[in-house]
Design a protein around this motif. Structure first.
Motif, PDB file in Angstrom:
ATOM      1  N   ILE A  53     -32.880 -42.755 -40.257  1.00 49.78           N
ATOM      2  CA  ILE A  53     -33.017 -41.369 -39.777  1.00 49.78           C
ATOM      3  C   ILE A  53     -33.033 -41.255 -38.246  1.00 49.78           C
ATOM      4  CG2 ILE A  53     -34.539 -39.334 -39.782  1.00 49.78           C
ATOM      5  CD1 ILE A  53     -32.955 -39.683 -42.352  1.00 49.78           C
ATOM      6  N   PRO A  54     -33.808 -42.052 -37.489  1.00 47.10           N
ATOM      7  CA  PRO A  54     -33.789 -41.854 -36.028  1.00 47.10           C
ATOM      8  C   PRO A  54     -32.410 -42.025 -35.390  1.00 47.10           C
ATOM      9  CG  PRO A  54     -35.735 -43.076 -36.652  1.00 47.10           C
ATOM     10  CD  PRO A  54     -34.881 -42.973 -37.882  1.00 47.10           C
ATOM     11  N   PRO A  55     -31.644 -43.083 -35.732  1.00 46.80           N
ATOM     12  CA  PRO A  55     -30.292 -43.137 -35.145  1.00 46.80           C
ATOM     13  C   PRO A  55     -29.398 -41.997 -35.612  1.00 46.80           C
ATOM     14  CG  PRO A  55     -30.898 -45.284 -36.036  1.00 46.80           C
ATOM     15  CD  PRO A  55     -31.946 -44.313 -36.463  1.00 46.80           C
ATOM     16  N   LEU A  56     -29.583 -41.545 -36.851  1.00 48.37           N
ATOM     17  CA  LEU A  56     -28.784 -40.440 -37.360  1.00 48.37           C
ATOM     18  C   LEU A  56     -29.052 -39.171 -36.558  1.00 48.37           C
ATOM     19  CD1 LEU A  56     -26.800 -39.635 -39.592  1.00 48.37           C
ATOM     20  CD2 LEU A  56     -28.767 -39.036 -40.989  1.00 48.37           C
ATOM     21  N   ILE A  57     -30.327 -38.927 -36.256  1.00 44.84           N
ATOM     22  CA  ILE A  57     -30.676 -37.763 -35.435  1.00 44.84           C
ATOM     23  C   ILE A  57     -30.015 -37.874 -34.064  1.00 44.84           C
ATOM     24  CG2 ILE A  57     -32.589 -36.646 -34.205  1.00 44.84           C
ATOM     25  CD1 ILE A  57     -34.322 -37.221 -36.677  1.00 44.84           C
ATOM     26  N   GLY A  58     -30.035 -39.077 -33.501  1.00 44.31           N
ATOM     27  CA  GLY A  58     -29.451 -39.269 -32.174  1.00 44.31           C
ATOM     28  C   GLY A  58     -27.934 -39.179 -32.164  1.00 44.31           C
ATOM     29  N   ASN A  59     -27.284 -39.542 -33.262  1.00 44.62           N
ATOM     30  CA  ASN A  59     -25.821 -39.577 -33.285  1.00 44.62           C
ATOM     31  C   ASN A  59     -25.166 -38.266 -33.679  1.00 44.62           C
ATOM     32  OD1 ASN A  59     -25.624 -42.243 -32.460  1.00 44.62           O
ATOM     33  ND2 ASN A  59     -25.805 -43.021 -34.537  1.00 44.62           N
ATOM     34  N   ILE A  60     -25.924 -37.339 -34.241  1.00 44.60           N
ATOM     35  CA  ILE A  60     -25.336 -36.059 -34.620  1.00 44.60           C
ATOM     36  C   ILE A  60     -25.052 -35.273 -33.345  1.00 44.60           C
ATOM     37  CG2 ILE A  60     -25.781 -33.842 -35.748  1.00 44.60           C
ATOM     38  CD1 ILE A  60     -27.239 -35.378 -37.909  1.00 44.60           C
ATOM     39  N   GLY A  61     -23.840 -34.806 -33.218  1.00 43.89           N
ATOM     40  CA  GLY A  61     -23.426 -34.124 -32.001  1.00 43.89           C
ATOM     41  C   GLY A  61     -24.078 -32.765 -31.836  1.00 43.89           C
ATOM     42  N   GLY A  62     -23.999 -32.248 -30.650  1.00 41.86           N
ATOM     43  CA  GLY A  62     -24.507 -30.914 -30.382  1.00 41.86           C
ATOM     44  C   GLY A  62     -25.932 -30.886 -29.872  1.00 41.86           C
TER      45      GLY A  62
END
Length: 93
Positions: A53-62
């Protein structure tokens, strides 16, 4: 600012912290047979979420606003799973 981002992510973590023990209790109540296997799977998936989850939050654009939408999306998914487990347990009873 960087301080606001750190504070927002810290507060999101605090909000999610009580959910893991609650989920363990729910799994223990639903799975009366093979409870150890169900709890082990739950703990494994919980740690996997901690990793993803933490990398996913960081990688989602915008920006951070869109990235933090992962948290409520996971909460909705968990609520739907809970409802599914409840209906399964009700049919068994």
């Amino acid at each position: 600012s960087q301080t606001a981002v750190i504070l927002a992510v810290f507060c999101a973590g605090l909000a999610m912290a009580p959910m893991f023990p609650t989920l363990l209790a729910m799994v223990g109540n639903v799975f009366t047979q093979n409870a150890a296997q169900a709890l082990g799977t739950d703990i494994t998936v919980g740690w996997f979420g901690f990793l993803i989850i933490p990398p996913l939050i960081g990688n989602i654009g915008g920006g951070l606003g869109r990235g933090l939408l992962v948290v409520p999306a996971c909460a909705v998914l968990m609520a739907l799973t809970n409802l599914g487990l409840r209906s399964t347990a009700a049919r068994r009873a």
